[in-house]
Design an enzyme around this catalytic site. Structure first.
Site, PDB file in Angstrom:
ATOM      1  CG  ASP A   1      -9.749  -1.248 -21.823  1.00 11.08           C
ATOM      2  OD1 ASP A   1      -9.041  -2.101 -21.268  1.00 11.08           O
ATOM      3  OD2 ASP A   1      -9.482  -0.757 -22.946  1.00 11.08           O
ATOM      4  CD  GLU A   2     -14.850  -3.940 -21.334  1.00 15.74           C
ATOM      5  OE1 GLU A   2     -14.089  -3.023 -21.747  1.00 15.74           O
ATOM      6  OE2 GLU A   2     -16.029  -3.737 -20.992  1.00 15.74           O
ATOM      7  N   GLY A   3      -9.538  -5.056 -21.321  1.00 16.98           N
ATOM      8  CA  GLY A   3      -8.242  -5.699 -21.551  1.00 16.98           C
ATOM      9  C   GLY A   3      -7.307  -5.572 -20.352  1.00 16.98           C
TER      10      GLY A   3
ATOM     11  N   GLY B   1       0.774  -1.235   0.000  1.00 14.27           N
ATOM     12  CA  GLY B   1       0.000   0.000   0.000  1.00 14.27           C
ATOM     13  C   GLY B   1       0.806   1.286   0.000  1.00 14.27           C
TER      14      GLY B   1
ATOM     15  CG  HIS C   1       1.601  -1.505 -15.693  1.00 16.40           C
ATOM     16  ND1 HIS C   1       1.354  -2.799 -15.296  1.00 16.40           N
ATOM     17  CD2 HIS C   1       2.653  -1.562 -16.546  1.00 16.40           C
ATOM     18  CE1 HIS C   1       2.215  -3.606 -15.894  1.00 16.40           C
ATOM     19  NE2 HIS C   1       3.018  -2.886 -16.664  1.00 16.40           N
TER      20      HIS C   1
ATOM     21  CB  VAL D   1      -9.174 -10.689 -13.139  1.00 16.36           C
ATOM     22  CG1 VAL D   1      -9.878 -10.323 -14.440  1.00 16.36           C
ATOM     23  CG2 VAL D   1      -7.749 -11.169 -13.405  1.00 16.36           C
ATOM     24  CG  LEU D   2     -11.272  -4.811 -11.674  1.00 19.54           C
ATOM     25  CD1 LEU D   2     -11.599  -3.377 -12.071  1.00 19.54           C
ATOM     26  CD2 LEU D   2     -11.281  -4.955 -10.161  1.00 19.54           C
TER      27      LEU D   2
ATOM     28  CG  ASN E   1       1.483   3.203  -5.783  1.00 21.35           C
ATOM     29  OD1 ASN E   1       1.837   4.214  -6.388  1.00 21.35           O
ATOM     30  ND2 ASN E   1       2.086   2.042  -5.906  1.00 21.35           N
TER      31      ASN E   1
HETATM   32  C1  GRF Z   1       3.112  -1.112  -7.594  1.00 23.38           C
HETATM   33  O1  GRF Z   1       4.346  -1.383  -8.210  1.00 23.38           O
HETATM   34  C2  GRF Z   1       2.079  -0.857  -8.657  1.00 23.38           C
HETATM   35  O2  GRF Z   1       2.579  -0.243  -9.792  1.00 23.38           O
HETATM   36  C3  GRF Z   1       1.628  -2.236  -8.983  1.00 23.38           C
HETATM   37  O3  GRF Z   1       1.635  -2.920  -7.742  1.00 23.38           O
HETATM   38  C4  GRF Z   1       2.572  -2.315  -6.859  1.00 23.38           C
HETATM   39  C5  GRF Z   1       1.847  -1.959  -5.590  1.00 23.38           C
HETATM   40  O4  GRF Z   1       2.703  -1.516  -4.578  1.00 23.38           O
HETATM   41  N1  GRF Z   1       0.368  -2.208  -9.682  1.00 23.38           N
HETATM   42  P1  GRF Z   1       2.108  -0.876  -3.251  1.00 23.38           P
HETATM   43  O5  GRF Z   1       1.161  -1.909  -2.626  1.00 23.38           O
HETATM   44  O6  GRF Z   1       1.379   0.382  -3.617  1.00 23.38           O
HETATM   45  O7  GRF Z   1       3.267  -0.614  -2.361  1.00 23.38           O
END
Ligand code: GRF
Length: 208
Positions: free
Chosen positions: A147-149, A12, A110, A93-94, A14
């Site tokens: 989106d879906e992809g 967490g 990402h 996957v949502l 981010n």
């Molecule tokens: C990050 O590298 C993000 O880009 C990816 O998963 C990781 C999550 O890290 N989608 P954190 O849980 O936010 O530390």
């Protein structure tokens, strides 16, 4: 006030960047109304609780099948009627129904410059391993609508990060987070909260 719901699976960091950015006024007109994790042990849940944010765990392990898990997960999302759903390291996957219902209202972070090093199988440390294996000199992070992809939705923000000679996947992962992810995720949310962008087909444009 934009109501944000954040989905997480792990550490967490981010999520923390978003919590801090709201506190510091780098994100305005927005509040986190709930954090959902599929993983009971996710440190992200503690970060949410510590910040006084409603935090819930909906684990697939607690349900007989995927359908029941999806139903409970969707309930936990819909209950809060969020304006924006942020996938911040969410390893699930949502459900299709969710993507349709919240079209252009779900964003993901990402850890590469899409369309490089993304798609099925490119998650976590693997992304950085592949980057180093290929020997590219620049990588980065991308915030995009879902989106879906897999990693195919409209791109909101990207930030480049340089590769250095002695990089390991772990060192690179940390640099990409510090220099790119923790910056562009709050920035993207702030743009959305203040209605500065809109989606035109698969292209995100600035709103004048
Ligand atoms: C990050 O590298 C993000 O880009 C990816 O998963 C990781 C999550 O890290 N989608 P954190 O849980 O936010 O530390």
């Amino acid at each position: 006030m934009l109501k944000i719901l954040v989905c997480v699976s792990g550490g967490g960091t981010n999520l923390q960047a978003v919590i801090d950015a709201i506190k510091q006024g780098l994100i305005t007109n927005a509040e986190i109304v709930r954090v959902i994790s599929n993983n009971r042990n996710a440190y992200a849940l503690k970060r949410a609780t510590d910040a006084g944010i409603d935090a819930v765990c909906i684990s697939p392990k607690d349900y007989a099948d995927r359908e029941q898990f999806h139903a409970q997960f969707l309930n936990a999302v819909n209950e809060k009627n969020p304006d924006l759903i942020v996938l911040a390291g969410f390893m699930v996957v949502l459900p299709q129904e969710m993507i349709q219902r919240y079209r252009n209202r779900i964003i993901n972070i990402h850890p590469s410059l899409i369309p490089s090093f993304c798609g099925k199988g490119f998650y976590g440390l693997i992304v950085h391993e592949k980057v180093l294996e290929r020997g590219v000199k620049v990588t980065g992070a991308t915030v995009h609508f879902v989106d879906e992809g897999t990693d195919t939705g409209p791109i909101i923000l990207q930030k480049a990060v340089m590769i250095e000679d002695d990089d390991t996947p772990e060192i690179l992962q940390k640099r990409v987070m510090e220099q790119a992810e923790w910056k562009i995720l709050p920035q993207a949310i702030n743009l959305i909260a203040n209605e500065k962008i809109h989606v035109d087909g698969n292209i995100v444009k600035r709103t004048e």
